[in-house]
Enzyme design. Structure first.
Site, PDB file in Angstrom:
ATOM      1  N   HIS A  96      12.835   4.627  -3.209  1.00  0.00           N
ATOM      2  CA  HIS A  96      11.697   5.286  -3.876  1.00  0.00           C
ATOM      3  C   HIS A  96      11.043   6.315  -2.953  1.00  0.00           C
ATOM      4  CE1 HIS A  96       8.819   2.584  -1.769  1.00  0.00           C
ATOM      5  NE2 HIS A  96       7.882   3.426  -2.172  1.00  0.00           N
ATOM      6  N   TYR A 107       1.381   1.476   1.757  1.00  0.00           N
ATOM      7  CA  TYR A 107       2.376   1.393   0.687  1.00  0.00           C
ATOM      8  C   TYR A 107       3.605   0.639   1.192  1.00  0.00           C
ATOM      9  CZ  TYR A 107      -0.343   5.166  -1.541  1.00  0.00           C
ATOM     10  OH  TYR A 107      -1.329   5.935  -2.107  1.00  0.00           O
ATOM     11  N   SER A 108       4.485   0.257   0.277  1.00  0.00           N
ATOM     12  CA  SER A 108       5.652  -0.509   0.705  1.00  0.00           C
ATOM     13  C   SER A 108       6.503   0.277   1.693  1.00  0.00           C
ATOM     14  CB  SER A 108       6.491  -0.960  -0.497  1.00  0.00           C
ATOM     15  OG  SER A 108       6.885   0.131  -1.291  1.00  0.00           O
ATOM     16  N   GLU A 109       6.566   1.610   1.525  1.00  0.00           N
ATOM     17  CA  GLU A 109       7.214   2.454   2.537  1.00  0.00           C
ATOM     18  C   GLU A 109       6.552   3.820   2.615  1.00  0.00           C
ATOM     19  OE1 GLU A 109      10.637  -0.425   2.146  1.00  0.00           O
ATOM     20  OE2 GLU A 109       9.594   0.741   0.615  1.00  0.00           O
ATOM     21  N   THR A 110       6.629   4.383   3.815  1.00  0.00           N
ATOM     22  CA  THR A 110       6.291   5.787   4.051  1.00  0.00           C
ATOM     23  C   THR A 110       7.504   6.432   4.707  1.00  0.00           C
ATOM     24  OG1 THR A 110       3.917   5.375   4.285  1.00  0.00           O
ATOM     25  CG2 THR A 110       4.779   7.375   5.315  1.00  0.00           C
TER      26      THR A 110
END
Length: 273
Positions: A74, A44-47
């Site tokens: 997010h 994902y774009s961030e964790t």
């Protein structure tokens, strides 16, 4: 040791929408390399990784598939909703971020103090070239700037929704420019109404072509609107994002003259496994 990884869609009530975020609520035993590897595997774009906890205070770090980022809106919303209703204080690399979660699963974060700076003429030219846009596409009422509320985002506003929908940028060129300038995403904006905007956010430096929802950029954009006098002292601004990607996301930005930070709100729901 097995690491529990939660998956949430942030800024949506439907797991088919929003921006997916990984959440690790106990990362106390993980080093930087392990967190980076998990973020790359999740994809994902961030964790977000909670590396320590002291009561309602949490140390939180954020990793994209390629690198650590100082702040991610997010993934903050997703992590706060995973923690449950109440008041939480996140200690991030960008500073302290209070987050309030209500019983309905909506989180409201208050950003670090925002600021806005000039976008150099040469950087604007390079940015437009990488986006394959021209100066004629720009909305003169929303001048290009660089906005910050935990991470840096150039703000580029266009005059038509069609121009915003036609996103086909030069990935190597934009990646090199963003890396050189320390920009996290690029906030591309179309003003659909007085307090209503459609936005898109390229994120090639994180290994992602585009973010479906970007809370950090939303906070920075709120600071941009306030500093340029484009929103009233107390204002509520609706951002639509992700529609062009098939992952509709809805972000609410609130400006309060009594506080320097920008409030960003949205729901988060578990992803369907």
């Amino acid at each position: 040791m097995t690491t529990d990884i939660l998956r949430y869609a942030a800024f949506a009530h439907d797991p088919a929408g929003g921006n997916p975020a990984g959440v690790v609520l106990d990362a106390s035993a993980l080093d930087d390399a392990a967190m980076q590897a998990i973020a790359a595997d999740v994809g994902y774009s961030e964790t977000a990784f909670v590396t320590s906890r002291d009561g309602d205070r949490f140390r939180v770090r954020y990793f994209s598939p390629l690198a650590e980022v100082p702040f991610c809106g997010h993934a903050t919303v997703a992590t706060a909703v995973a923690l449950g209703p109440g008041e939480h204080l996140f200690s991030t690399n960008a500073g302290e971020v209070p987050v309030l979660v209500d019983e309905a699963g909506t989180a409201t974060l208050t950003s670090v103090d925002p600021h806005v700076s000039e976008l150099a003429t040469d950087d604007l030219a390079a940015l437009l070239a990488a986006l394959r846009w021209t100066g004629d596409d720009l909305d003169p009422a929303l001048p290009p700037k660089v906005a910050y509320a935990g991470a840096y985002h150039p703000v580029i506003a266009v005059t038509s929704r069609e121009r915003l929908a036609d996103l086909d940028y030069d990935v190597p060129a934009l990646t090199a420019l963003m890396t050189g300038r320390g920009w996290t995403t690029v906030q591309l904006v179309f003003r659909a109404g007085a307090d209503e905007f459609d936005v898109r956010n390229p994120f090639p430096v994180g290994g992602v072509y585009e973010d479906p929802a970007t809370g950090a950029a939303a906070a920075a954009f709120g600071g941009y609107l306030r500093e340029l006098g484009l929103a009233g002292g107390a204002a509520t601004i609706a951002l639509r994002q992700g529609d062009d990607m098939g992952r509709p996301s809805r972000i609410t930005v609130r400006l309060d003259p009594e506080i320097k930070g920008v409030r960003v709100s949205g729901a988060a729901v578990p992803m369907v496994s």
